[in-house]
Design a protein around this motif. Sequence first.
Motif, PDB file in Angstrom:
ATOM      1  N   VAL A   4       0.858  -1.322  -0.223  1.00 58.00           N
ATOM      2  CA  VAL A   4      -0.013   0.163   0.294  1.00 58.00           C
ATOM      3  C   VAL A   4       1.265   1.186   0.281  1.00 58.00           C
ATOM      4  O   VAL A   4       0.315   2.126  -1.085  1.00 58.00           O
ATOM      5  N   VAL A   5       2.293   1.351   0.974  1.00 58.92           N
ATOM      6  CA  VAL A   5       2.858   2.241   0.641  1.00 58.92           C
ATOM      7  C   VAL A   5       3.415   3.118   0.073  1.00 58.92           C
ATOM      8  O   VAL A   5       3.256   3.892  -0.501  1.00 58.92           O
ATOM      9  N   ARG A   6       4.466   1.355  -1.393  1.00 52.71           N
ATOM     10  CA  ARG A   6       4.293   1.907  -2.558  1.00 52.71           C
ATOM     11  C   ARG A   6       3.526   2.331  -3.585  1.00 52.71           C
ATOM     12  O   ARG A   6       3.909   3.139  -4.367  1.00 52.71           O
ATOM     13  N   ASP A   7       2.222   1.444  -3.760  1.00 54.44           N
ATOM     14  CA  ASP A   7       1.356   1.546  -4.579  1.00 54.44           C
ATOM     15  C   ASP A   7       0.816   3.485  -4.374  1.00 54.44           C
ATOM     16  O   ASP A   7       0.302   4.222  -5.670  1.00 54.44           O
ATOM     17  N   LEU A   8       0.746   3.421  -2.885  1.00 58.61           N
ATOM     18  CA  LEU A   8      -0.344   5.260  -2.637  1.00 58.61           C
ATOM     19  C   LEU A   8       0.804   6.192  -3.093  1.00 58.61           C
ATOM     20  O   LEU A   8       0.896   7.342  -2.222  1.00 58.61           O
ATOM     21  N   GLY A   9       2.151   5.649  -2.536  1.00 63.54           N
ATOM     22  CA  GLY A   9       3.324   6.877  -2.360  1.00 63.54           C
ATOM     23  C   GLY A   9       2.845   7.491  -1.052  1.00 63.54           C
ATOM     24  O   GLY A   9       3.358   8.669   0.077  1.00 63.54           O
ATOM     25  N   LEU A  10       2.630   6.383   0.397  1.00 65.38           N
ATOM     26  CA  LEU A  10       2.457   6.834   1.591  1.00 65.38           C
ATOM     27  C   LEU A  10       3.662   7.673   2.862  1.00 65.38           C
ATOM     28  O   LEU A  10       4.808   6.568   2.373  1.00 65.38           O
ATOM     29  N   THR A  11       3.456   8.161   3.549  1.00 68.94           N
ATOM     30  CA  THR A  11       4.440   8.955   3.985  1.00 68.94           C
ATOM     31  C   THR A  11       4.370   8.485   5.332  1.00 68.94           C
ATOM     32  O   THR A  11       3.575   7.658   4.955  1.00 68.94           O
ATOM     33  N   PRO A  12       5.722   7.917   6.319  1.00 66.86           N
ATOM     34  CA  PRO A  12       6.278   7.551   7.537  1.00 66.86           C
ATOM     35  C   PRO A  12       4.594   7.881   8.315  1.00 66.86           C
ATOM     36  O   PRO A  12       3.996   7.199   8.672  1.00 66.86           O
ATOM     37  N   ASP A  13       4.623   8.860   8.367  1.00 68.64           N
ATOM     38  CA  ASP A  13       3.157  10.027   8.873  1.00 68.64           C
ATOM     39  C   ASP A  13       1.725   9.048   8.296  1.00 68.64           C
ATOM     40  O   ASP A  13       1.003   9.049   9.699  1.00 68.64           O
ATOM     41  N   GLN A  14       1.887   9.098   7.386  1.00 73.30           N
ATOM     42  CA  GLN A  14       0.797   8.812   6.900  1.00 73.30           C
ATOM     43  C   GLN A  14       0.101   7.464   6.564  1.00 73.30           C
ATOM     44  O   GLN A  14      -0.776   6.639   7.165  1.00 73.30           O
ATOM     45  N   LYS A  15       0.938   6.972   7.158  1.00 73.26           N
ATOM     46  CA  LYS A  15       1.453   5.307   7.523  1.00 73.26           C
ATOM     47  C   LYS A  15       0.527   5.968   9.007  1.00 73.26           C
ATOM     48  O   LYS A  15      -0.221   4.581   9.155  1.00 73.26           O
ATOM     49  N   TRP A  16       1.554   5.758   9.999  1.00 73.26           N
ATOM     50  CA  TRP A  16       1.091   5.552  10.964  1.00 73.26           C
ATOM     51  C   TRP A  16      -0.676   6.590  11.266  1.00 73.26           C
ATOM     52  O   TRP A  16      -0.809   6.112  12.292  1.00 73.26           O
ATOM     53  N   ASN A  17      -0.749   7.632  10.772  1.00 72.23           N
ATOM     54  CA  ASN A  17      -1.787   8.502  10.837  1.00 72.23           C
ATOM     55  C   ASN A  17      -2.802   7.454  10.537  1.00 72.23           C
ATOM     56  O   ASN A  17      -4.303   7.566  10.824  1.00 72.23           O
ATOM     57  N   SER A  18      -2.708   6.310   9.457  1.00 73.80           N
ATOM     58  CA  SER A  18      -4.249   5.418   9.058  1.00 73.80           C
ATOM     59  C   SER A  18      -4.207   4.590  10.342  1.00 73.80           C
ATOM     60  O   SER A  18      -5.128   4.100  10.575  1.00 73.80           O
ATOM     61  N   ILE A  19      -3.194   4.378  10.830  1.00 78.18           N
ATOM     62  CA  ILE A  19      -3.813   3.677  12.454  1.00 78.18           C
ATOM     63  C   ILE A  19      -3.928   3.950  12.919  1.00 78.18           C
ATOM     64  O   ILE A  19      -5.191   3.251  14.094  1.00 78.18           O
ATOM     65  N   ILE A  20      -3.741   4.751  13.570  1.00 74.00           N
ATOM     66  CA  ILE A  20      -4.107   5.974  14.721  1.00 74.00           C
ATOM     67  C   ILE A  20      -5.970   6.152  14.647  1.00 74.00           C
ATOM     68  O   ILE A  20      -6.599   5.865  14.566  1.00 74.00           O
ATOM     69  N   LEU A  21      -6.073   6.468  12.566  1.00 75.34           N
ATOM     70  CA  LEU A  21      -7.468   6.615  12.938  1.00 75.34           C
ATOM     71  C   LEU A  21      -7.967   5.308  12.713  1.00 75.34           C
ATOM     72  O   LEU A  21      -9.900   5.519  12.617  1.00 75.34           O
ATOM     73  N   ALA A  22      -7.912   4.351  12.333  1.00 76.99           N
ATOM     74  CA  ALA A  22      -8.493   2.849  12.085  1.00 76.99           C
ATOM     75  C   ALA A  22      -8.797   2.630  13.922  1.00 76.99           C
ATOM     76  O   ALA A  22     -10.234   2.338  14.331  1.00 76.99           O
ATOM     77  N   VAL A  23      -8.084   3.051  14.889  1.00 78.93           N
ATOM     78  CA  VAL A  23      -8.493   2.590  16.468  1.00 78.93           C
ATOM     79  C   VAL A  23      -9.347   3.869  16.774  1.00 78.93           C
ATOM     80  O   VAL A  23      -9.900   3.601  17.676  1.00 78.93           O
ATOM     81  N   SER A  24      -9.103   5.180  16.860  1.00 75.47           N
ATOM     82  CA  SER A  24     -10.080   6.290  16.813  1.00 75.47           C
ATOM     83  C   SER A  24     -11.727   6.034  16.010  1.00 75.47           C
ATOM     84  O   SER A  24     -12.476   6.006  17.041  1.00 75.47           O
ATOM     85  N   GLY A  25     -11.212   4.977  15.141  1.00 76.68           N
ATOM     86  CA  GLY A  25     -12.983   5.071  14.550  1.00 76.68           C
ATOM     87  C   GLY A  25     -13.335   3.624  15.444  1.00 76.68           C
ATOM     88  O   GLY A  25     -14.751   3.684  15.506  1.00 76.68           O
ATOM     89  N   THR A  26     -12.620   2.503  15.775  1.00 71.48           N
ATOM     90  CA  THR A  26     -13.196   1.611  16.570  1.00 71.48           C
ATOM     91  C   THR A  26     -13.674   2.226  18.167  1.00 71.48           C
ATOM     92  O   THR A  26     -15.231   1.983  18.512  1.00 71.48           O
ATOM     93  N   VAL A  27     -13.146   3.171  18.526  1.00 75.41           N
ATOM     94  CA  VAL A  27     -13.185   3.673  19.869  1.00 75.41           C
ATOM     95  C   VAL A  27     -15.187   4.293  19.950  1.00 75.41           C
ATOM     96  O   VAL A  27     -15.167   3.883  20.913  1.00 75.41           O
ATOM     97  N   PHE A  28     -14.707   4.900  19.000  1.00 74.28           N
ATOM     98  CA  PHE A  28     -16.325   6.067  19.113  1.00 74.28           C
ATOM     99  C   PHE A  28     -17.223   5.469  18.543  1.00 74.28           C
ATOM    100  O   PHE A  28     -18.933   5.158  18.987  1.00 74.28           O
ATOM    101  N   ALA A  29     -17.327   3.954  17.610  1.00 77.69           N
ATOM    102  CA  ALA A  29     -17.916   3.108  17.476  1.00 77.69           C
ATOM    103  C   ALA A  29     -18.550   2.137  18.580  1.00 77.69           C
ATOM    104  O   ALA A  29     -19.807   1.798  18.634  1.00 77.69           O
TER     105      ALA A  29
END
Length: 430
Positions: A4-29
């Motif tokens: 995914v990182v190679r295909d979309l050109g994700l930066t390290p921050d974007q990669k970590w942010n994707s993990i944090i967003l997934a966790v955040s979504g789970t908390v609220f849900a």
Amino acid sequence: MPDVVRDLGLTPDQKWNSIILAVSGTVFARLLIGKLCDKYGPRLCYTWLLMLGAIPVILCGLVQTPTQFLTCRLFIGFIGASFVITQVHTSLMFAPNIVGTANATSAGWGNLGGGANRLGMPIIAAAVIGFGVAEGEAWRYSMVIAGVVCFLMGIVYYFFTQDTPQGNFKDLKAFGITIEKKKDQVGFGTVLKDYRTWILFVVYAACFGIELTVYGTMDDYLQNTFQLERATAGNIVLSFALMNIFARTLGGFFGDKFGKLKGLRGRVLFLAGILTVQGAMLMTFSTTTSIYVGICFLILFSLSVQMAEGATFSVVPFINKKAIGSVSGIVGAGGNVGAFLAAMLLKSQSAVAEQAAILANEGLGQETIKAAQSAASATAVSSGYFIIGAIVVVTAVVSLSIRFSSEDEAIAKTDTNVNPEDLVPIKVKS
């Protein structure tokens, strides 16, 4: 993720942010879904969650930009609320004397699915490549296939389950039949004001949350500390995740047994005891320098942390029987909050140590700097594990403050001693 990182050109921050967003979504849900289960029943909630949740999973395979990927990750995280629905459903379907075992077993198989997914998704990608799809695009097909499976399971759940042994909430209401779950239903505010709910929130953060974080960082830690190959380290971590097939069930089973011997207080005492063992095992593991000794304590940590998760949800159904969904939702969200906080602790410690190592070895060559980084990271994470283990032990002591009234104890004792053969389900057909 590397694809995914190679295909979309994700930066390290974007990669970590994707993990944090997934966790955040789970908390609220998870906070929201419990209340919905109390109102509409777990069957409909699970059906809609799986079918709607499949949409961002499928769309994730079609994204073209990092922003689109991050958005899908946020909404995919909502599917994590399925854990709460499962706990509500098993709490409604099983008798008090075995509800802990039932909750722990269903939750353990949920965690097992996560471990199996680590194997399954790459296998699907490899199979797709075998049909001539470009390697860089294979991850997209994996996501689409996973989304379709999720959608189909929503349909299966609708047609092959029911809310309670007596029938579905909607049908029972239509026939004028009330069940204990709906009778005199309490408000969400009442659950929020109950200190025991928040203690269990912290407890679940200290077991499930720590399990997520430790296993999420263990690959790198084993490589940096014991110089293991990446594949070897990954297989070790995966094997501990697969222990959920029995370990979490043991926690619920012993919670039920202690409940039978010592009442509701017995469930709390077992929970505090197994949490203490979990913390001690993690602290000891963090100080080991031998891979063989370390693996032994890692096994004991894995066993105890998963048992603690099962023990937590052997207590949850008895906090407020008229709002099991709301309590389960709040406690379940605690696990993801704990994972987030523990990950931030380890990330911050490791980042500071690695930066210091880079500065100290500047000009000595790339290999030397890389080795210094690995050693600094290992030391920092080891220290973080020790701190987390100590916090878990403190949490175990705090959990002893959970109390139940004599009335609650009497009701639980009566329910536990009911002969299942005397219970005749009410069959309701719409």
